[in-house]
Write a protein that holds these residues in place. Structure first.
Motif, PDB file in Angstrom:
ATOM      1  N   ALA A 510       3.919  -2.652 -12.192  1.00 37.32           N
ATOM      2  CA  ALA A 510       3.979  -4.125 -12.237  1.00 37.32           C
ATOM      3  C   ALA A 510       5.152  -4.756 -11.678  1.00 37.32           C
ATOM      4  O   ALA A 510       5.063  -5.876 -10.989  1.00 37.32           O
ATOM      5  N   ASP A 511       6.224  -4.346 -12.026  1.00 39.30           N
ATOM      6  CA  ASP A 511       7.748  -4.869 -11.361  1.00 39.30           C
ATOM      7  C   ASP A 511       7.639  -4.478  -9.862  1.00 39.30           C
ATOM      8  O   ASP A 511       8.004  -5.431  -9.039  1.00 39.30           O
ATOM      9  N   GLN A 512       7.017  -3.454  -9.275  1.00 39.32           N
ATOM     10  CA  GLN A 512       6.867  -3.276  -7.966  1.00 39.32           C
ATOM     11  C   GLN A 512       5.944  -4.178  -7.243  1.00 39.32           C
ATOM     12  O   GLN A 512       5.976  -4.858  -6.340  1.00 39.32           O
ATOM     13  N   ALA A 513       4.842  -4.523  -7.877  1.00 38.65           N
ATOM     14  CA  ALA A 513       3.660  -5.337  -7.550  1.00 38.65           C
ATOM     15  C   ALA A 513       4.336  -6.623  -7.536  1.00 38.65           C
ATOM     16  O   ALA A 513       3.881  -7.382  -6.628  1.00 38.65           O
ATOM     17  N   ARG A 514       5.257  -7.277  -8.416  1.00 35.87           N
ATOM     18  CA  ARG A 514       5.437  -8.506  -8.283  1.00 35.87           C
ATOM     19  C   ARG A 514       6.480  -8.684  -7.269  1.00 35.87           C
ATOM     20  O   ARG A 514       6.505  -9.650  -6.660  1.00 35.87           O
ATOM     21  N   ARG A 515       7.315  -7.720  -6.621  1.00 33.16           N
ATOM     22  CA  ARG A 515       8.431  -7.894  -5.564  1.00 33.16           C
ATOM     23  C   ARG A 515       7.204  -7.998  -4.253  1.00 33.16           C
ATOM     24  O   ARG A 515       7.721  -8.901  -3.328  1.00 33.16           O
ATOM     25  N   LEU A 516       6.390  -7.188  -4.187  1.00 31.75           N
ATOM     26  CA  LEU A 516       5.567  -7.100  -2.967  1.00 31.75           C
ATOM     27  C   LEU A 516       4.780  -8.387  -2.980  1.00 31.75           C
ATOM     28  O   LEU A 516       4.719  -9.097  -1.787  1.00 31.75           O
ATOM     29  N   ALA A 517       4.330  -8.980  -3.745  1.00 28.83           N
ATOM     30  CA  ALA A 517       3.632 -10.336  -3.964  1.00 28.83           C
ATOM     31  C   ALA A 517       4.437 -11.499  -3.560  1.00 28.83           C
ATOM     32  O   ALA A 517       4.154 -12.139  -2.678  1.00 28.83           O
ATOM     33  N   ASP A 518       5.792 -11.380  -3.912  1.00 26.30           N
ATOM     34  CA  ASP A 518       6.619 -12.271  -3.625  1.00 26.30           C
ATOM     35  C   ASP A 518       7.051 -12.146  -2.168  1.00 26.30           C
ATOM     36  O   ASP A 518       7.212 -13.318  -1.515  1.00 26.30           O
ATOM     37  N   ILE A 519       7.084 -10.941  -1.800  1.00 23.88           N
ATOM     38  CA  ILE A 519       7.381 -10.917  -0.200  1.00 23.88           C
ATOM     39  C   ILE A 519       6.321 -11.246   0.618  1.00 23.88           C
ATOM     40  O   ILE A 519       6.607 -12.089   1.753  1.00 23.88           O
ATOM     41  N   MET A 520       4.974 -10.919   0.241  1.00 20.14           N
ATOM     42  CA  MET A 520       3.753 -11.367   1.156  1.00 20.14           C
ATOM     43  C   MET A 520       3.360 -12.497   0.709  1.00 20.14           C
ATOM     44  O   MET A 520       2.288 -13.142   1.648  1.00 20.14           O
ATOM     45  N   GLY A 521       3.674 -13.433  -0.316  1.00 24.95           N
ATOM     46  CA  GLY A 521       3.125 -14.630  -0.715  1.00 24.95           C
ATOM     47  C   GLY A 521       1.508 -14.353  -1.154  1.00 24.95           C
ATOM     48  O   GLY A 521       0.785 -15.146  -0.880  1.00 24.95           O
ATOM     49  N   LEU A 522       1.468 -13.203  -1.875  1.00 23.69           N
ATOM     50  CA  LEU A 522       0.215 -13.106  -2.543  1.00 23.69           C
ATOM     51  C   LEU A 522       0.111 -13.924  -3.961  1.00 23.69           C
ATOM     52  O   LEU A 522       1.140 -14.137  -4.679  1.00 23.69           O
ATOM     53  N   SER A 523      -1.139 -14.194  -4.091  1.00 17.42           N
ATOM     54  CA  SER A 523      -1.248 -15.142  -5.553  1.00 17.42           C
ATOM     55  C   SER A 523      -1.625 -14.235  -6.556  1.00 17.42           C
ATOM     56  O   SER A 523      -1.659 -13.088  -6.311  1.00 17.42           O
ATOM     57  N   GLY A 524      -1.605 -14.579  -7.561  1.00 17.98           N
ATOM     58  CA  GLY A 524      -1.710 -13.940  -8.866  1.00 17.98           C
ATOM     59  C   GLY A 524      -3.220 -13.261  -9.045  1.00 17.98           C
ATOM     60  O   GLY A 524      -3.595 -11.992  -9.368  1.00 17.98           O
ATOM     61  N   SER A 525      -4.156 -14.007  -8.227  1.00 11.42           N
ATOM     62  CA  SER A 525      -5.652 -13.686  -8.276  1.00 11.42           C
ATOM     63  C   SER A 525      -5.624 -12.300  -7.273  1.00 11.42           C
ATOM     64  O   SER A 525      -6.810 -11.614  -7.397  1.00 11.42           O
ATOM     65  N   ALA A 526      -4.742 -12.188  -6.312  1.00  8.14           N
ATOM     66  CA  ALA A 526      -4.721 -11.128  -5.501  1.00  8.14           C
ATOM     67  C   ALA A 526      -4.338  -9.930  -5.986  1.00  8.14           C
ATOM     68  O   ALA A 526      -4.504  -8.498  -5.506  1.00  8.14           O
ATOM     69  N   MET A 527      -3.565 -10.120  -7.444  1.00  6.66           N
ATOM     70  CA  MET A 527      -2.891  -8.669  -7.942  1.00  6.66           C
ATOM     71  C   MET A 527      -4.006  -8.182  -8.752  1.00  6.66           C
ATOM     72  O   MET A 527      -4.673  -8.956  -9.603  1.00  6.66           O
ATOM     73  N   LYS A 528      -4.431  -6.895  -8.888  1.00  5.56           N
ATOM     74  CA  LYS A 528      -5.512  -6.195  -9.482  1.00  5.56           C
ATOM     75  C   LYS A 528      -4.772  -5.251 -10.225  1.00  5.56           C
ATOM     76  O   LYS A 528      -4.722  -4.123  -9.696  1.00  5.56           O
ATOM     77  N   PRO A 529      -4.554  -5.279 -11.689  1.00  3.52           N
ATOM     78  CA  PRO A 529      -4.181  -4.308 -12.352  1.00  3.52           C
ATOM     79  C   PRO A 529      -5.159  -3.275 -12.314  1.00  3.52           C
ATOM     80  O   PRO A 529      -6.429  -3.461 -12.463  1.00  3.52           O
ATOM     81  N   GLY A 530      -4.932  -2.052 -12.123  1.00  6.79           N
ATOM     82  CA  GLY A 530      -5.867  -0.784 -12.104  1.00  6.79           C
ATOM     83  C   GLY A 530      -5.166   0.441 -12.097  1.00  6.79           C
ATOM     84  O   GLY A 530      -4.437   0.725 -13.112  1.00  6.79           O
ATOM     85  N   GLU A 531      -5.335   1.223 -11.214  1.00  8.51           N
ATOM     86  CA  GLU A 531      -4.703   2.800 -11.016  1.00  8.51           C
ATOM     87  C   GLU A 531      -3.931   2.871  -9.748  1.00  8.51           C
ATOM     88  O   GLU A 531      -3.933   2.043  -8.663  1.00  8.51           O
ATOM     89  N   SER A 532      -2.874   3.677  -9.926  1.00 10.17           N
ATOM     90  CA  SER A 532      -2.176   3.908  -8.604  1.00 10.17           C
ATOM     91  C   SER A 532      -2.799   5.175  -8.115  1.00 10.17           C
ATOM     92  O   SER A 532      -3.804   5.886  -8.516  1.00 10.17           O
TER      93      SER A 532
END
Length: 579
Positions: A510-532
């Protein structure tokens, strides 16, 4: 007097005014003598001295007698209100139980005609055909989506022209006008019908009008050349342009492709307001505009006909005296008309409903995808699901044209207008409409909150799931060279296309996902908790799939969630006074 008042005075239920026609065997609407009658003749009744020939297999009308024939019962007198229901002889089954009050309202309406009209769907076949004959239509020339769909968001382009045709209109302004797009509103209705936005487009907005393939009166096709840096209102009428040209101009300006268009002239305002018995407006000061012929004292007034037309045309007596001030006045008027159309005073009056259907079908020119009363009714039923408190009126954000010394035109406010267009394209409401949606949005937004891993620790595989060819490699290069995400790799094409870009990750990423979302300008709806997944080095990695919404490396993917600061808006359920 409307049906509600008349029915109660005579102790007659409005639903009981549907009676059997002996000549057709069908139930038809019969209004009392005190009610205003439609200009369309009803089926001829036999005179007292005449005997209507019996229709084969039909029963007689209640209250009318004829000699009995063996084996055939004479129907009983028409049931009075409160009396027990009796089956009709000669017909199968029983009459349906009397409808509830709310259902009787629906009996009268049938559906609200696009934005300001109601199509009466309960009239007999001959009247429906008459309404169909009233409707004028022109080709959309391929500029629309092909027509609205019930399972999608709806975008209707409403155009008011300054053409002075019609009784009493020649004295207004330019009597020789070709009919420019004087008032234009893009009505966006959300997919779930919970909210809508009416976006006004200033007529003096400087924009580009594209080339317009146009169907001529003889059926031939002609391409009318486009023009650059001209007033928006020239998208209609100028050089023979039709409403499809205005539709193409709106698409190029906003990025929203309308489903249908409707065009109204001066007569529409006059006839529609008279059909509903006038609309109530409020003015915060005395208004006296000799140009529009409007004269109103401070306070609340019910206006219709010529006075209603003067109200929507006035500009010198309100605000700064320009077109933007007039737009605000028109939005106030349309809000008042919407409230009147949805009021019980209108919905329970059959005479008003019929007058409105008559006036509405005569007042409009529609596109070829919306050229029958049935299609208008279907559209009206979709729009009827909307609560007026969730209909927001707003105007394209503009500023004075900086190239002019004497300010006469406006240009887009580039800091806020693109955000407004994007909200409509993404079906984002200008008003908060559902608490549940708020809760869901809060939960999604929470995915962005928390600690963020350093960019150098972000491991991600990039897939192209619908973006332009080469997007995955472009993003990889940008992340590694400019953003420090060195543990990233190009994984090729995704197994299926996606409309939206997504980032799937495991809970411990999740901490990696938040960093990448911040870099790319992703919204929370674009983030999909799931599997690696496992990357080429055999280590767990996240999966970034670039969807069709991806516009390039470094371009933010976050759609605006609310209207930008400074954008004026009002809702249709609130009464506002013109100032």
């Amino acid at each position: 007097m409307d049906a509600q008042g008349r029915g109660r005075a005579d102790d007659i239920d409005p639903a009981d005014q549907w009676v059997l026609n002996p000549n057709t065997g069908e139930y038809e609407l019969r209004l009392g003598q005190s009610a205003p009658q439609s200009g369309v003749p009803a089926p001829r009744r036999p005179r007292p001295s005449e005997e209507a020939p019996p229709a084969r297999g039909r029963t007689d009308a209640p209250g009318r007698s004829r000699p009995e024939t063996p084996g055939r019962a004479v129907p009983p007198p028409r049931r009075r209100r409160g009396a027990p229901e009796e089956p009709l002889p000669g017909r199968r089954g029983r009459r349906p139980a009397k409808a509830s009050k709310s259902k009787k309202v629906l009996l009268w309406t049938g559906g609200t005609m696009a934005f300001v009209l109601v199509a009466g769907a309960g009239a007999a076949y001959f009247y429906i055909e008459h309404l169909n004959d009233n409707i004028a239509s022109v080709s959309d020339d391929g500029a629309s989506t092909g027509g609205f769909q019930k399972d999608k968001a709806i975008n209707i382009l409403l155009i008011g022209t300054d053409k002075r045709t019609g009784k009493g209109n020649g004295s207004y302004g330019d009597a020789g006008s070709v009919g420019h797009a004087d008032t234009t509103i893009l009505l966006h209705v959300s997919k779930d019908r919970s909210n809508a936005t009416a976006l006004s487009i200033p007529r003096d907005l400087i924009t580009d009008v594209p080339d317009c393939p146009t169907t001529q009166e003889d059926g031939t096709q002609k391409v009318i050349p486009g023009t650059q840096k001209v007033r928006f209102n020239t998208s209609l009428g100028q050089d023979g342009r039709t409403p499809s040209c205005t539709m193409r101009t709106v698409t190029e300006l906003t990025g929203v492709k309308p489903d249908n268009f409707m065009v109204a002239d001066f007569n529409a305002v006059k006839t529609l307001t008279s059909a509903v018995g006038g609309v109530e407006v409020c003015v915060g000061k005395d208004l006296d505009d000799p140009d529009s012929h409007l004269k109103l004292s401070k306070g609340t007034h019910t206006i219709e006909g010529e006075q209603a037309l003067a109200f929507v045309r006035t500009r010198h007596a309100v605000g700064f005296g320009g077109d933007l001030s007039r737009i605000g006045l028109q939005q106030q008027f349309l809000s008042a008309l919407m409230r009147k159309l949805k009021s019980n005073d209108t919905l329970t009056s059959p005479s008003k409903m019929l007058d409105l259907a008559e006036a509405g079908t005569k007042a409009l020119t529609v596109d070829s995808q919306l050229d029958s009363i049935g299609k208008l009714k279907d559209l009206g039923l979709e729009l009827g699901k909307l609560n007026t408190k969730n209909l927001t009126f707003t105007t394209i954000p503009v500023i004075d044209n900086p190239t002019e010394k004497v300010k006469a035109t406006v240009v887009l406010n580039e800091s806020t207008a693109p955000q407004v267009f994007e909200m409509i394209r993404n079906d984002v409401s200008f008003t908060a409409v559902k608490e549940q949606k708020k809760k869901e949005a809060a939960a999604v937004a929470a995915r962005l909150k928390g600690t963020k891993a350093p960019a150098s620790e972000v491991r991600v595989r990039i897939l192209n799931g619908g973006a332009v060819a080469g997007s995955a490699q472009e993003t990889l290069s940008w992340l590694q060279n400019e953003e420090g995400v060195t543990k990233s790799e190009n994984a090729g094409n995704a197994p299926a296309s996606l409309a939206k870009t997504t980032l799937e990750y495991a809970p411990d990423q999740a901490d990696q996902a938040r960093r990448l979302a911040d870099i790319m300008g992703l919204s929370g709806s674009a983030m999909k908790p799931g599997e690696s997944v496992t990357n080429d080095q055999g280590l767990p990695a996240m999966t970034l799939t670039l969807g069709k919404d991806f516009e390039g490396a470094g371009v933010s993917l976050t759609a605006p969630s609310k209207a930008p600061e400074g954008v004026q808006k009002s809702t249709a359920d609130k009464v506002e006074c013109a100032k």
